[in-house]
Design a protein around this motif. Structure first.
Motif, PDB file in Angstrom:
ATOM      1  N   GLY A  56      -7.544  -7.104  -0.402  1.00  0.00           N
ATOM      2  CA  GLY A  56      -6.502  -6.622  -1.306  1.00  0.00           C
ATOM      3  C   GLY A  56      -6.822  -7.081  -2.721  1.00  0.00           C
ATOM      4  O   GLY A  56      -7.754  -7.867  -2.945  1.00  0.00           O
TER       5      GLY A  56
ATOM      6  N   CYS B  11      -6.864 -11.606  -1.114  1.00  0.00           N
ATOM      7  CA  CYS B  11      -6.093 -10.373  -1.356  1.00  0.00           C
ATOM      8  C   CYS B  11      -5.603 -10.337  -2.798  1.00  0.00           C
ATOM      9  O   CYS B  11      -4.702  -9.578  -3.128  1.00  0.00           O
ATOM     10  CB  CYS B  11      -4.924 -10.252  -0.382  1.00  0.00           C
ATOM     11  SG  CYS B  11      -3.579 -11.405  -0.672  1.00  0.00           S
TER      12      CYS B  11
ATOM     13  N   ALA C  84       0.834  -1.210   0.000  1.00  0.00           N
ATOM     14  CA  ALA C  84       0.000   0.000   0.000  1.00  0.00           C
ATOM     15  C   ALA C  84       0.874   1.267   0.000  1.00  0.00           C
ATOM     16  O   ALA C  84       0.462   2.302  -0.531  1.00  0.00           O
ATOM     17  CB  ALA C  84      -0.930  -0.003   1.208  1.00  0.00           C
TER      18      ALA C  84
END
Ligand SMILES: NC(=O)c1ccc[n+]([C@@H]2O[C@H](COP(=O)([O-])OP(=O)(O)OC[C@H]3O[C@@H](n4cnc5c(N)ncnc54)[C@H](OP(=O)(O)O)[C@@H]3O)[C@@H](O)[C@H]2O)c1
Length: 360
Positions: free
Chosen positions: A301, A278, A78
């Motif tokens: 994610g 994710c 991120a």
């Protein structure tokens, strides 16, 4: 375990460019030689926009602030998205690093990084909740943790409880505000799981995935873990097995029609109640077919950058429920006491040896 210690090294190298007086048994006021931060002025490709800025001595902290020295600051996927400008939470530029030029009021800059383990080196006159040498994590989002030192409001950091039980890497990667808490919360917040229940997840070798494996194993849950195929896949399978993974499959294995029968054999026909995603894309579509009646699929994610597409039949006939999870929202919704309880839970799991880390 494999909680990204290689990634930590990068930031440690920057931080260690000045003397490191702050081991826990060592109270010192020796000043650092120079402070540095990884900064950027505009969003873009990190390899092009990031620079290191050396900045002059920090002023003493204000009355409600503390000076903290970062010991380790992780790099998460991120963080890269934030620099690229494609992540929903945005940092704010600072002009407090210099009196002129980059980092000054006239040329404010972003400091990279969202998580970090730091040690308190000075406290403001009104601060009673922290003292010199305490270990803290930064709780304010996008505060800029890729820096050697910072003055921060006391409300923007949280004391690590029982920090003496942890080493630096454990504290930075495991009590840091995102990955292990995300794993813990996703296993607890969406469906009631009893000992012996099954969870399936993708991205199982990610930092979050490894935390899921270990926390699930510590609670007697069984996991089916999906990873991408690779040259030495058996080695990775065995590493994840050592962490507590019950079974590890590759996404390619899911293409084999017999796999659902095999999984049924493993679970003894028990429904898989929780899926953690994710990755997104077609691999997640295939994973979702392993879920049982009334299961919950939690997406946190999208590493493949592909949209998530699910068969309608899973909703009609299996009563599938889908959720999104964002640890930041969890923190925003909860009280400081609930956050403290979560951190203590994770510290204690570490201290009890239920969760370990090793290098990737
Ligand atoms: N929502 C939240 O609150 C929250 C909290 C923490 C993390 N996250 C998200 O969770 C994800 C994992 O974070 P992390 O820090 O645990 O990551 P990490 O340790 O860096 O691991 C990245 C994982 O993504 C996999 N991957 C990368 N590219 C892929 C692709 N194209 N297709 C399939 N898999 C791919 C990697 O597999 P290989 O080894 O095969 O490359 C690895 O398993 C990220 O998307 C992150 O933003 C969300």
């Amino acid at each position: 375990m494999l909680f990204g210690t290689a990634r930590l090294t990068v930031l440690k190298t920057i931080c260690r460019s000045h003397p490191r007086p702050h081991t826990r048994s060592f109270a010192s006021s020796r000043p650092p030689r120079a402070d540095r931060a990884v900064i950027y002025s505009e969003n873009g490709d990190p390899s092009e926009v990031l620079n290191v800025l050396t900045f002059p001595d920090l002023p003493p902290p204000g009355s409600d602030s503390v000076t903290i020295q970062f010991l380790l600051s992780p790099i998460n996927p991120a963080d890269i998205n934030v620099i690229e400008g494609v992540y929903p939470s945005k940092p704010i530029k600072t002009g407090a690093l210099a009196s002129s030029g980059k980092g000054s009021e006239e040329e404010p800059v972003f400091i990279g990084g969202n998580e970090g383990l730091a040690q308190v080196t000075a406290v403001g006159s009104s601060v009673s909740s922290l003292k010199i040498n305490d270990w803290v994590v930064v709780t304010k989002q996008q505060h800029g943790t890729w820096s050697t030192r910072k003055n921060v409001a006391v409300t923007d950091v949280a004391l690590i409880p029982d920090a003496h039980k942890l080493d630096e890497a454990q504290a930075a990667t495991i009590t840091a505000s995102v990955n292990p808490p995300s794993a813990y919360n996703m296993l607890n917040d969406f469906v009631r799981l009893e000992k012996g229940d099954w969870v399936v997840q993708n991205g199982a070798n990610s930092a979050v995935g490894q935390a899921v494996i270990q926390i699930a194993a510590a609670h007697g849950l069984k996991t089916i873990n999906l990873i991408r195929n690779r040259e030495n896949v058996e080695l990775l399978k065995s590493q994840l097995g050592q962490l507590g993974a019950t079974h590890v499959l590759t996404y390619d294995d899911l293409l084999d029609k017999s796999i659902r029968g095999k999984v049924k054999e493993w679970t003894g026909g028990k429904d898989i109640k929780l899926g953690l995603n994710c990755v997104g894309g077609k691999d997640t579509t295939l994973m979702s077919r392993l879920l049982g009646q009334d299961a919950h699929l939690v997406s946190y994610g999208a590493m493949s950058k592909q949209p998530l597409s699910l068969p309608t039949s899973l909703f009609i006939f299996k009563n599938l429920t889908c959720h999104g999870f964002w640890q930041r929202r969890w923190y925003a919704d909860k009280t400081p006491q609930q956050r403290d309880t979560l951190m203590r839970t994770i510290v204690n799991m570490l201290a009890d040896g239920q969760v370990h880390y090793c290098s990737k």
